[in-house]
Design a protein around this motif. Structure first.
Motif, PDB file in Angstrom:
ATOM      1  N   VAL A  89      30.058  63.969  35.367  1.00 40.33           N
ATOM      2  CA  VAL A  89      30.111  64.512  33.959  1.00 40.33           C
ATOM      3  C   VAL A  89      30.692  63.528  33.036  1.00 40.33           C
ATOM      4  O   VAL A  89      31.271  62.449  33.281  1.00 40.33           O
ATOM      5  N   TYR A  90      30.038  63.453  31.737  1.00 40.97           N
ATOM      6  CA  TYR A  90      30.348  62.391  30.735  1.00 40.97           C
ATOM      7  C   TYR A  90      31.144  62.948  29.457  1.00 40.97           C
ATOM      8  O   TYR A  90      31.041  64.210  29.211  1.00 40.97           O
ATOM      9  N   LEU A  91      31.660  62.159  28.969  1.00 43.20           N
ATOM     10  CA  LEU A  91      32.351  62.645  27.535  1.00 43.20           C
ATOM     11  C   LEU A  91      31.964  61.382  26.689  1.00 43.20           C
ATOM     12  O   LEU A  91      32.333  60.313  26.667  1.00 43.20           O
ATOM     13  N   GLN A  92      31.302  61.786  25.668  1.00 44.31           N
ATOM     14  CA  GLN A  92      30.860  60.779  24.436  1.00 44.31           C
ATOM     15  C   GLN A  92      31.432  61.111  23.646  1.00 44.31           C
ATOM     16  O   GLN A  92      31.762  62.218  22.952  1.00 44.31           O
ATOM     17  N   MET A  93      32.231  59.926  23.027  1.00 44.29           N
ATOM     18  CA  MET A  93      33.403  60.098  22.205  1.00 44.29           C
ATOM     19  C   MET A  93      33.129  59.184  20.968  1.00 44.29           C
ATOM     20  O   MET A  93      32.717  57.881  20.971  1.00 44.29           O
TER      21      MET A  93
END
Length: 116
Positions: free
Chosen positions: A79-83
């Motif tokens: 899972v990724y979190l692009q911030m």
């Protein structure tokens, strides 16, 4: 048991971007959702974003809507979190969590620091 390893944290200036990753291993077949949380110094751990593992439905904390995007790669169990548009108040240790039929599992966290 599910093991989670986060990566991608670091130091960034205000307005910058980072992408966090969380790789799951172990009994991943039981995962039905994954979430990101964060904890700033002397504050409670707070929910940031979540995604369902099958349909990909997402939800976000109001404080990050429009700036952060959660996504997943089922084939990679990641899972990724692009911030984007990061602010100093986003500074925290970011944790991913896997919601499984056998319980909730946590990663070790990755530090994100946003300088003003």
């Amino acid at each position: 048991q599910v093991q989670l390893v986060e990566s991608g944290g670091g130091l960034v200036q205000t307005g910058g971007s980072l992408r966090l990753s969380c790789a799951a291993s172990g009994r991943t077949f039981g995962i039905y959702a994954m979430e990101w949380f964060r904890q700033a110094p002397e504050k409670e751990r707070e929910f940031v974003a979540g995604i369902t593992w099958s349909g990909g439905s997402t939800r976000y904390a109001d404080s990050v809507k429009g700036r952060f995007t959660i996504s997943r790669d089922n084939a990679k169990n990641t899972v990724y979190l692009q911030m984007n548009s990061l602010k100093p108040e986003d500074t925290a240790v970011y944790y991913c969590a896997a919601l499984c039929t056998t319980g909730k599992y946590w990663g070790q966290g990755t530090q994100v620091t946003v300088s003003s």
